[in-house]
Structures are given as C-alpha cells and as structure tokens.
Design an enzyme around this catalytic site. Sequence first.
Site, PDB file in Angstrom:
ATOM      1  N   HIS A  77       0.638  -1.258   0.024  1.00 54.15           N
ATOM      2  CA  HIS A  77       0.133   0.001  -0.039  1.00 54.15           C
ATOM      3  C   HIS A  77       0.789   1.230   0.070  1.00 54.15           C
ATOM      4  O   HIS A  77       0.624   2.192  -0.661  1.00 54.15           O
ATOM      5  CB  HIS A  77      -0.890   0.229   1.164  1.00 54.15           C
ATOM      6  CG  HIS A  77      -1.800  -0.907   1.269  1.00 54.15           C
ATOM      7  ND1 HIS A  77      -2.385  -1.710   2.344  1.00 54.15           N
ATOM      8  CD2 HIS A  77      -2.189  -2.192   0.530  1.00 54.15           C
ATOM      9  CE1 HIS A  77      -3.079  -2.745   2.097  1.00 54.15           C
ATOM     10  NE2 HIS A  77      -2.883  -2.888   0.837  1.00 54.15           N
ATOM     11  N   HIS A 233      -9.603  -1.889  -4.397  1.00 50.54           N
ATOM     12  CA  HIS A 233      -8.278  -2.173  -3.730  1.00 50.54           C
ATOM     13  C   HIS A 233      -7.334  -3.155  -4.167  1.00 50.54           C
ATOM     14  O   HIS A 233      -6.191  -3.043  -3.880  1.00 50.54           O
ATOM     15  CB  HIS A 233      -8.844  -2.615  -2.350  1.00 50.54           C
ATOM     16  CG  HIS A 233      -7.580  -3.089  -1.339  1.00 50.54           C
ATOM     17  ND1 HIS A 233      -7.109  -1.898  -0.692  1.00 50.54           N
ATOM     18  CD2 HIS A 233      -6.879  -4.044  -1.208  1.00 50.54           C
ATOM     19  CE1 HIS A 233      -5.948  -2.452  -0.067  1.00 50.54           C
ATOM     20  NE2 HIS A 233      -5.720  -3.624  -0.342  1.00 50.54           N
ATOM     21  N   ASP A 237      -3.415  -2.931  -4.649  1.00 46.34           N
ATOM     22  CA  ASP A 237      -2.466  -3.863  -4.711  1.00 46.34           C
ATOM     23  C   ASP A 237      -1.562  -4.094  -5.913  1.00 46.34           C
ATOM     24  O   ASP A 237      -0.277  -4.375  -5.677  1.00 46.34           O
ATOM     25  CB  ASP A 237      -3.146  -4.998  -4.129  1.00 46.34           C
ATOM     26  CG  ASP A 237      -3.425  -4.952  -2.609  1.00 46.34           C
ATOM     27  OD1 ASP A 237      -3.066  -4.261  -1.911  1.00 46.34           O
ATOM     28  OD2 ASP A 237      -4.245  -6.067  -2.382  1.00 46.34           O
ATOM     29  N   HIS A 260      -1.388 -10.987  -4.693  1.00 51.36           N
ATOM     30  CA  HIS A 260       0.070 -10.799  -4.374  1.00 51.36           C
ATOM     31  C   HIS A 260       1.134 -11.776  -5.074  1.00 51.36           C
ATOM     32  O   HIS A 260       2.066 -11.412  -5.736  1.00 51.36           O
ATOM     33  CB  HIS A 260       0.318 -10.635  -3.049  1.00 51.36           C
ATOM     34  CG  HIS A 260      -0.209  -9.450  -2.461  1.00 51.36           C
ATOM     35  ND1 HIS A 260      -0.269  -8.002  -2.921  1.00 51.36           N
ATOM     36  CD2 HIS A 260      -1.172  -9.376  -1.379  1.00 51.36           C
ATOM     37  CE1 HIS A 260      -1.107  -7.212  -2.232  1.00 51.36           C
ATOM     38  NE2 HIS A 260      -1.721  -8.101  -1.138  1.00 51.36           N
TER      39      HIS A 260
END
Length: 306
Positions: A77, A233, A237, A260
């Site tokens: 972030h 969001h 990421d 991720h």
Amino acid sequence: MDAQRTLRRQVSCYGIGLHSGNKVRLSLKPAPADFGIRFRRTDLGDHEVPATVHNLAGIQLATGLARNQVSVETVEHLLAALVSTNIDNVIIELNSPEVPIMDGSAAPFIYLIHEAGIRRLQAPRKYLKIVRPVAISRGDKRIALYPSDHFKVTYSISYDHPLLRHQSRTLRITEDSFVDEIAPARTFTFLKDVEMLRQNGLALGGSLENAIVLGETGVLNNALRFEDEFVRHKILDAVGDLALVGYPVVGHLVAHRAGHALHTEFAAKILDETHAWRLVEAPMLDGPALPAAIPVKGTAAARLAN
Ligand SMILES: [Zn+2]
C-alpha cells in the site's frame, strides 16, 4: 523530459502492524537521484532492503521483501502511494518488520507524502514502456501487460460470495485518479478466514478499523467507501506490487482474480522479458532504446526537466 522526484522534507507517523499488532514508527526521508525506493530497519542497524523484485520474500496475504535475512512486510500500500505520486527516490525507515496498516488503504500514506511535499531532482526519470505483450496464467487467474501510451489498469474479481460475484474496473492511473479513486479503497477479508488467521498468529492487529470484513451476507463495517471498493483495492495492490519492477510502467495491465503471489511473479517476469519493453525518458516516446532516443544530453536534459 520528466525529472525524478523525491520528498521535500522528512515526515513520520505511527501505526500498528497488521500481523504482529505491534506499534510501528514509519518515517519517509528525501533521497538523491537514482537512489530508488529503499526500506531501512532502524531497529537493525539501519540495514537496507531496496524495493525491487530481487528482494521478494514471503508472499502470502501481503507482499514481503528480505535481504540478508532482514525482512520488511506488507509493503504494497505504501509503495502504491509512492509510485502514484511519482516519488522515485525515498528512504522508508521502520523500527519493526511491518509497514503500519493504518486504515487498510493508501490514503494515510498519500496524506503523509503531501505533508512532506515534492522536490524535483536534476535527473531524468526513466519509464519502462511495454512494446510487446507479457502474460502469465495460473488456472483461471491471469495477469498481462499490453502496449499503451499510458499506465492503465483493468482488474476483475469474482468470489463465491453474494457481494463479490463479479466486480471489474478500468482506470488510467495518474496521481489525481489514484488519489481520488483508488487510494481510499481498503483491504478486505472474509470473516471465516479471520479465525484461521488468528489461530496461526496472524492478523493480530486486524480490526474493523483497518479492513473491510465480509460476513456470510454482507459487510460487518458500517459502510463502504465505494460501491466497488473491493476491486478498487485490488487495483491498489497491483500498482504497489508492480512498483517492484523499479521503474514507472507505461502499459495496460489487465488482471483477473490475481493476488500478491501472481502480481509479484509477474513483476519479476517483466524484468526477465527484456524484448517486451524499452527504457524511455518520456512515456509517449515510441522510438528506439534509450541512448538513441535522448535528443539532448547531460545537464541540458536536466535543465529542461526542471
Ligand atoms: Zn492490499
């Protein structure tokens, strides 16, 4: 030419680590041209961990980096906030392994960066411009970069949950669009996973103050910040993970159900596929590789950039 940028002055804040629940002090400090983005552990003799794919480690629920057994966790972030505000060079000091989670979004980091102010440096910024597609698929998870004159992200998600069957968004990422449309979007988790995380000693600092929690039929928090806060969001990421390439990317990132692990595997693949990109000093430049593409050189270029 665009000039590289750093912060005008040092800024600091306190927060808690999502997994440890421990209090963390975070400071952002100005750095010289071509320094890049580097973490520095003040609790471990100022050991540095540069934010690049070469130092990737421990990718699970968040993105972690490590160098010589010294780690920094949950970096994405903060990295998203830095690259979206065009900060090329900065020292990130932490007195703990985890970047503080703040409210689960990038908005508090944007606030910090704006507090610090921006300083232009006497050196041109280099962009990694995609000239051929690069892609990875893992089952129904996909991520790809296509040539484009701008940095754009298209993200789609689908979960086995009534609120999240399908969300999709495309956005050209600029400082303004990131600050307004993406930075405030908070991380999210499923209530059924929270128990499991806690049993494994994770998410000890997690609460409704720093994550959207999805129950069986709805969110446990009072309200969402955007109707499609979840996919926003995911864009946040992806922007943060892609920062590990080490240059601002000019291309269209398209991701479906990624996370991720896939984002960071992809960031490493991009650097390996050297035929798929060129380093250029202006994002719109289509010409040959960097040395031949610079019309002016040395101090003249630096002066123009300012
Ligand atoms: Zn996140």
